[in-house]
Motif scaffolding. Structure first.
Motif, PDB file in Angstrom:
ATOM      1  N   ASP A 135       0.854  -1.203   0.000  1.00 18.53           N
ATOM      2  CA  ASP A 135       0.000   0.000   0.000  1.00 18.53           C
ATOM      3  C   ASP A 135       0.885   1.246   0.000  1.00 18.53           C
ATOM      4  O   ASP A 135       1.303   1.735   1.052  1.00 18.53           O
ATOM      5  N   MET A 136       1.171   1.751  -1.207  1.00 21.26           N
ATOM      6  CA  MET A 136       2.036   2.924  -1.314  1.00 21.26           C
ATOM      7  C   MET A 136       1.344   4.174  -0.778  1.00 21.26           C
ATOM      8  O   MET A 136       2.011   5.117  -0.309  1.00 21.26           O
ATOM      9  N   ALA A 137       0.005   4.211  -0.799  1.00 20.89           N
ATOM     10  CA  ALA A 137      -0.695   5.351  -0.203  1.00 20.89           C
ATOM     11  C   ALA A 137      -0.440   5.386   1.298  1.00 20.89           C
ATOM     12  O   ALA A 137      -0.277   6.469   1.894  1.00 20.89           O
ATOM     13  N   GLY A 138      -0.412   4.212   1.921  1.00 21.38           N
ATOM     14  CA  GLY A 138      -0.099   4.154   3.347  1.00 21.38           C
ATOM     15  C   GLY A 138       1.325   4.586   3.633  1.00 21.38           C
ATOM     16  O   GLY A 138       1.597   5.263   4.635  1.00 21.38           O
ATOM     17  N   VAL A 139       2.256   4.210   2.751  1.00 24.27           N
ATOM     18  CA  VAL A 139       3.648   4.643   2.917  1.00 24.27           C
ATOM     19  C   VAL A 139       3.740   6.162   2.801  1.00 24.27           C
ATOM     20  O   VAL A 139       4.417   6.832   3.596  1.00 24.27           O
ATOM     21  N   ALA A 140       3.042   6.719   1.801  1.00 24.04           N
ATOM     22  CA  ALA A 140       3.058   8.174   1.616  1.00 24.04           C
ATOM     23  C   ALA A 140       2.466   8.874   2.830  1.00 24.04           C
ATOM     24  O   ALA A 140       2.990   9.916   3.294  1.00 24.04           O
ATOM     25  N   GLY A 141       1.365   8.341   3.372  1.00 21.45           N
ATOM     26  CA  GLY A 141       0.747   8.938   4.549  1.00 21.45           C
ATOM     27  C   GLY A 141       1.680   8.959   5.739  1.00 21.45           C
ATOM     28  O   GLY A 141       1.696   9.925   6.511  1.00 21.45           O
ATOM     29  N   SER A 142       2.496   7.893   5.916  1.00 22.54           N
ATOM     30  CA  SER A 142       3.429   7.857   7.048  1.00 22.54           C
ATOM     31  C   SER A 142       4.528   8.898   6.905  1.00 22.54           C
ATOM     32  O   SER A 142       5.162   9.291   7.888  1.00 22.54           O
ATOM     33  N   ALA A 164      13.830   5.492   4.745  1.00 26.65           N
ATOM     34  CA  ALA A 164      14.898   4.525   4.975  1.00 26.65           C
ATOM     35  C   ALA A 164      14.306   3.147   5.224  1.00 26.65           C
ATOM     36  O   ALA A 164      13.140   3.004   5.582  1.00 26.65           O
ATOM     37  N   ALA A 165      15.145   2.097   5.041  1.00 25.18           N
ATOM     38  CA  ALA A 165      14.681   0.727   5.225  1.00 25.18           C
ATOM     39  C   ALA A 165      14.187   0.490   6.644  1.00 25.18           C
ATOM     40  O   ALA A 165      13.195  -0.201   6.873  1.00 25.18           O
ATOM     41  N   GLU A 166      14.880   1.072   7.659  1.00 21.83           N
ATOM     42  CA  GLU A 166      14.475   0.876   9.047  1.00 21.83           C
ATOM     43  C   GLU A 166      13.100   1.462   9.317  1.00 21.83           C
ATOM     44  O   GLU A 166      12.268   0.856  10.010  1.00 21.83           O
ATOM     45  N   ALA A 167      12.831   2.666   8.747  1.00 18.29           N
ATOM     46  CA  ALA A 167      11.530   3.295   8.953  1.00 18.29           C
ATOM     47  C   ALA A 167      10.417   2.481   8.301  1.00 18.29           C
ATOM     48  O   ALA A 167       9.325   2.323   8.865  1.00 18.29           O
ATOM     49  N   LEU A 168      10.678   1.936   7.111  1.00 22.98           N
ATOM     50  CA  LEU A 168       9.654   1.130   6.446  1.00 22.98           C
ATOM     51  C   LEU A 168       9.405  -0.169   7.216  1.00 22.98           C
ATOM     52  O   LEU A 168       8.257  -0.614   7.345  1.00 22.98           O
ATOM     53  N   ALA A 169      10.484  -0.781   7.754  1.00 19.14           N
ATOM     54  CA  ALA A 169      10.319  -2.012   8.541  1.00 19.14           C
ATOM     55  C   ALA A 169       9.480  -1.744   9.780  1.00 19.14           C
ATOM     56  O   ALA A 169       8.617  -2.553  10.154  1.00 19.14           O
ATOM     57  N   THR A 170       9.704  -0.604  10.427  1.00 17.73           N
ATOM     58  CA  THR A 170       8.908  -0.244  11.611  1.00 17.73           C
ATOM     59  C   THR A 170       7.451  -0.038  11.234  1.00 17.73           C
ATOM     60  O   THR A 170       6.538  -0.487  11.933  1.00 17.73           O
ATOM     61  N   LEU A 171       7.224   0.630  10.110  1.00 19.43           N
ATOM     62  CA  LEU A 171       5.856   0.864   9.657  1.00 19.43           C
ATOM     63  C   LEU A 171       5.144  -0.460   9.363  1.00 19.43           C
ATOM     64  O   LEU A 171       3.974  -0.637   9.719  1.00 19.43           O
ATOM     65  N   MET A 172       5.841  -1.402   8.741  1.00 21.28           N
ATOM     66  CA  MET A 172       5.241  -2.689   8.401  1.00 21.28           C
ATOM     67  C   MET A 172       4.918  -3.498   9.647  1.00 21.28           C
ATOM     68  O   MET A 172       3.923  -4.227   9.690  1.00 21.28           O
ATOM     69  N   SER A 173       5.741  -3.382  10.690  1.00 14.76           N
ATOM     70  CA  SER A 173       5.491  -4.132  11.924  1.00 14.76           C
ATOM     71  C   SER A 173       4.310  -3.562  12.706  1.00 14.76           C
ATOM     72  O   SER A 173       3.641  -4.292  13.445  1.00 14.76           O
ATOM     73  N   THR A 174       4.050  -2.272  12.544  1.00 14.43           N
ATOM     74  CA  THR A 174       2.939  -1.654  13.286  1.00 14.43           C
ATOM     75  C   THR A 174       1.639  -1.625  12.489  1.00 14.43           C
ATOM     76  O   THR A 174       0.567  -1.453  13.061  1.00 14.43           O
ATOM     77  N   ASP A 175       1.736  -1.786  11.178  1.00  7.68           N
ATOM     78  CA  ASP A 175       0.539  -1.753  10.338  1.00  7.68           C
ATOM     79  C   ASP A 175       0.491  -3.022   9.488  1.00  7.68           C
ATOM     80  O   ASP A 175       1.051  -3.073   8.388  1.00  7.68           O
ATOM     81  N   PRO A 176      -0.145  -4.099   9.981  1.00  2.41           N
ATOM     82  CA  PRO A 176      -0.178  -5.372   9.225  1.00  2.41           C
ATOM     83  C   PRO A 176      -0.916  -5.272   7.900  1.00  2.41           C
ATOM     84  O   PRO A 176      -0.776  -6.151   7.061  1.00  2.41           O
ATOM     85  N   GLU A 177      -1.698  -4.211   7.704  1.00  5.29           N
ATOM     86  CA  GLU A 177      -2.429  -4.054   6.450  1.00  5.29           C
ATOM     87  C   GLU A 177      -1.615  -3.342   5.377  1.00  5.29           C
ATOM     88  O   GLU A 177      -2.109  -3.114   4.278  1.00  5.29           O
ATOM     89  N   LEU A 178      -0.349  -2.992   5.694  1.00  5.12           N
ATOM     90  CA  LEU A 178       0.466  -2.299   4.703  1.00  5.12           C
ATOM     91  C   LEU A 178       0.755  -3.223   3.508  1.00  5.12           C
ATOM     92  O   LEU A 178       0.846  -2.770   2.369  1.00  5.12           O
ATOM     93  N   ILE A 179       0.929  -4.521   3.792  1.00  5.22           N
ATOM     94  CA  ILE A 179       1.038  -5.518   2.724  1.00  5.22           C
ATOM     95  C   ILE A 179      -0.152  -6.453   2.886  1.00  5.22           C
ATOM     96  O   ILE A 179      -0.244  -7.182   3.869  1.00  5.22           O
ATOM     97  N   ARG A 180      -1.064  -6.425   1.949  1.00  9.09           N
ATOM     98  CA  ARG A 180      -2.295  -7.211   2.071  1.00  9.09           C
ATOM     99  C   ARG A 180      -2.600  -7.859   0.723  1.00  9.09           C
ATOM    100  O   ARG A 180      -1.978  -7.536  -0.289  1.00  9.09           O
TER     101      ARG A 180
END
Length: 782
Positions: A135-142, A164-180
């Motif tokens: 969900d690139m819209a979710g990435v943009a929102g973050s 950065a890779a670390e920020a995206l990894a943190t986002l993915m761990s807190t938002d399970p719907e980022l990859i659906r």
């Protein structure tokens, strides 16, 4: 390398430019680089990385810029893209992605959604069943970016914006719907209708009875509000799809292929028989709950689920089978169906009343399995036999060979279980016991296990754990390939389970000893001993099971290494072998038959009984399978190693058997000899001149008489009823009599009959009796 892709941006009013640069044939033997399109089907970018990581997630990007950004942001995934304009990827070969979890990385906006829909459709046609979307819209929102549907914003823009890779990894761990799971535009519009259906009037005729999306399954229901009928969708379970209708080749045993998406976004399939819907359905709901489906707590939710599964009519149909293994030229396993590349018939599925609990799992990789396990079988006959037997199991059907097993018998800590772990690693593992099963079961309980291992290896550890009364029944059942016939509720015959199985077994005792341990004096029948071939586990080199420790300090260290490696690398070798057999079925069939016949010619003694040749043929099948796996590059052995290992083990079996005569003849002689050894003085009365019994010696339950002397040997004269009821009990009396007469152990009368007439003490006239020569005791040491 096929060629280069040149891609460069144009003006805002024009699409980007794409050109292929390939090494072309120009005619007259000349070749050069030219700007010409690549031939179709075109490869994915960095295909080598995809093939080298067979279980890794693959991130499919619209272009090379996004792919470079993906490599930085998501290093655990393999990033790839197509070799043409993102709007026309149909000429790409997506086949290598089958079996991989695939994640799409579209740009934000309508064009990105259209690209994702098109890619998802092409991937599904290529056999990819696990397609998700980032969900690139979710990435943009973050990142605090506000985008419109017309913005084209993707991974490359995210990197330019400082992600950065670390920020995206943190986002993915807190938002399970980022990859659906991917939902196309049409499904999204249907979801909007479902989520806001409380205002949908009854005149909306386009609404179907059931709707489903990534959030779950809904049913259209009616309710009254202020005198008006309102139609709305009510959710009753988490995501569930009826993928296909199933039925067997006779048009019976209809079922549904169900797909559950659990809370970890993992897809699980189960081919469920429709008979599970009979009654209240508690059994199938229990299994679906176990797979991760969540069902509403209200009674209506259960009713809606029942109706949904019953009424769904998917377009796809599939053939169901009740067991694994060969079905024609297709091989059905628990996890997949392998069929020749040109075979375009409908899908074949294993259909069971419950999703099977099986050990056919995969871990590690084939190269590590070859290096850490298979190569150490060189010079070790029992390990070579175990590995070759694993590859022989799927050759039973092509060669129309009978099933059976090999039992490694020996004392504790000789390495028996290690051999089973090594052989089992060809097919699977995991869990506490890996691929091993235990003998501790009833024959009924092992029926389901055997059907699940049809045309595959079955490993049964520790025969000592099974009851002696069950051991013989299990041996016959597994080798014969058929379970008990049972009756239905009204007395009609129900179909029994069937299978073809080759099994490895271990234990401190053999089958004959196990049958005798119940105290009833039972012996293993010849058929049982042929079905389970008893091999000494000790190879005779001073290292227990092993002959070659391959530089390990001790047999214990060698065994611990093999067990540890088998727990890390398993399941890959069988799949690689099956692919070879499926694609080259006729060639493999001929080659295996040739190698098997050669082994029998080289090792079966001349004049041997048919039982010996049957066992030699099974060892030949093992040897042939090992050599074929070696030729296929799966076993890293020198040529002839499988033949050598099978030959050593066959000779070990033949040596302990004690001869090449039929086992029934050997058992008949042993039975008579045993009776004389046990009762020679206590039940046979001395007769003849000068033969006076000791005053303290009494003959009770007289079986007959002894004539002769200790120096020249006694003849044992057995009365007819004792011969039938005591000595030959449980055996064919005629066969025992004929065998002893042919071997010269029974004195034949002048009339050619097995009984002779003798005058015996206490009888008025001559009595017909059986006279056993003393020479039968002379063979006791042979």
């Amino acid at each position: 390398m096929v060629g280069y892709v040149a891609r460069w941006p144009a003006s805002d009013a024009e699409p980007e430019h794409v050109a292929h640069i390939t090494y072309c044939a120009l005619g007259q033997g000349k070749r050069a680089w030219r700007m010409k399109p690549m031939p179709s089907p075109r490869p994915l970018f960095d295909l080598a990385a995809i093939l080298s990581r067979p279980v890794a997630s693959v991130l499919v990007c619209p272009d090379e810029w996004s792919m470079d950004a993906a490599a930085m942001l998501l290093p655990d995934m393999v990033a790839t893209t197509t070799a043409q304009d993102p709007k026309s990827p149909a000429s790409t070969d997506f086949g290598p992605l089958a079996g991989h979890p695939v994640v799409l990385a579209p740009t934000v906006g309508r064009e990105g959604q259209a690209w994702a829909d098109m890619m998802a459709n092409l991937l599904a046609k290529a056999g990819v069943r696990d397609v998700k979307v980032l969900d690139m819209a979710g990435v943009a929102g973050s990142m605090g970016r506000e985008l419109s549907s017309s913005d084209e914003w993707g991974l490359a823009d995210a990197v330019d914006g400082g992600l950065a890779a670390e920020a995206l990894a943190t986002l993915m761990s807190t938002d399970p719907e980022l990859i659906r799971f991917h939902v196309d535009e049409r499904q999204k519009r249907a979801t909007e209708v479902m989520l806001h259906s409380d205002t949908t009037p009854m005149t909306e005729e386009s609404l179907s009875l059931f709707r489903s999306d990534a959030t779950g399954v809904y049913k259209l229901v009616e309710r009254q509000e202020s005198g008006e009928t309102i139609r709305e969708y009510v959710r009753f379970c988490s995501p569930l799809t009826v993928v296909a209708e199933t039925r067997d080749g006779d048009g019976r045993n209809w079922g549904r292929l169900l797909c559950v998406v659990d809370r970890d976004n993992i897809r699980k399939e189960w081919a469920m028989p429709m008979e599970q819907l009979a009654g209240d359905g508690i059994n199938y709901r229990s299994e679906l709950l176990s797979m991760g489906l969540t069902i509403g707590s209200a009674r209506k939710a259960r009713e809606f689920l029942h109706e949904f599964i019953s009424s769904e009519r998917p377009k796809e149909k599939a053939r169901c089978v009740p067991r694994t293994g060969w079905h024609g030229r297709a091989y059905v396993s628990v996890n997949e169906t392998l069929r020749p590349g040109q075979d375009a018939q409908e899908r074949l599925l294993l259909q069971t009343t419950v999703p099977p609990d099986h050990p056919f799992r995969m871990a590690g990789d084939l190269a590590a399995w070859q290096d850490e396990i298979a190569r150490y079988a060189i010079g070790n006959s029992r390990l070579g036999l175990a590995l070759s037997a694993a590859f022989a199991a799927p050759l039973l059907y092509p060669l129309d060979a009978e099933g059976g097993g090999f039992h490694l018998r020996g004392g504790s800590s000789t390495g028996k279980s290690t051999a089973l772990a090594v052989g089992g690693s060809v097919w699977g593992g995991g869990g506490l016991n890996g691929f091993l099963r235990t003998w501790r079961a009833t024959s009924n309980g092992l029926e389901g296990v055997a059907a699940l291992h049809c045309d595959a290896l079955l490993c049964l550890d520790e025969m000592g754990q099974v009851d002696g009364r069950e051991a013989g029944a299990i041996a016959y059942m597994l080798a014969n390939g058929s379970g008990k016939s049972r009756a239905g509720r009204t007395g009609e015959a129900r179909s029994s389970a069937s299978w073809r199985v080759l099994f490895l077994s271990s234990g401190e005792v053999g089958l004959a000893d196990k049958l005798a341990d119940d105290g009833r004096g039972r012996r293993a029948a010849a058929g049982q001993e042929v079905r389970i071939v008893d091999i000494p586990a000790d190879a005779g080199a001073g290292f227990g099971l092993f002959e070659n420790l391959h530089a390990f300090g001790s047999a214990d260290a060698f065994a611990r290494h093999l067990k540890s490696a088998a727990a890390r690398h398993y399941g890959h070798a069988s799949r690689a072998f099956l692919k070879v057999v499926v694609e080259r079925f006729d060639d493999i069939q001929q080659e295996a038959r040739f190698l098997c016949d050669r082994f029998v010619r080289d090792h079966c003694p001349e004049g041997a009984d048919g039982q010996i040749s049957r066992v030699a043929a099974r060892f030949g099948l093992i040897a042939a399978a090992g050599e074929i796996a070696r030729d296929a590059g799966i076993l890293p052995w020198p040529e002839g190693e499988a033949m050598r290992a099978a030959g050593v083990c066959f000779n070990g079996w033949l040596a302990q058997r004690g001869g090449i005569e039929p086992a029934e003849e050997r058992d008949a002689i042993a039975r008579v000899r045993h009776f004389i050894e046990l009762h020679g003085a206590s039940r046979f009365e001395l007769m003849g001149a000068g033969l006076e019994p000791h005053p303290d010696m009494r003959v009770t339950h007289r079986a007959g008489f002894r004539a002769g002397d200790a120096a020249k040997g006694y003849e044992y004269i057995v009365l007819p009823e004792v011969w039938k009821a005591d000595i030959c009990t449980g055996m064919d009396v005629t066969f025992v009599t004929k065998t002893l007469a042919q071997r010269g152990f029974l004195r034949v009368g002048s009339d050619g009959k097995a009984q002779t007439k003798r005058r015996l003490p206490g009888f008025e006239g001559p009595v017909r009796c059986y006279v056993i020569r003393s020479s039968i005791m002379g063979e006791a040491s042979h």
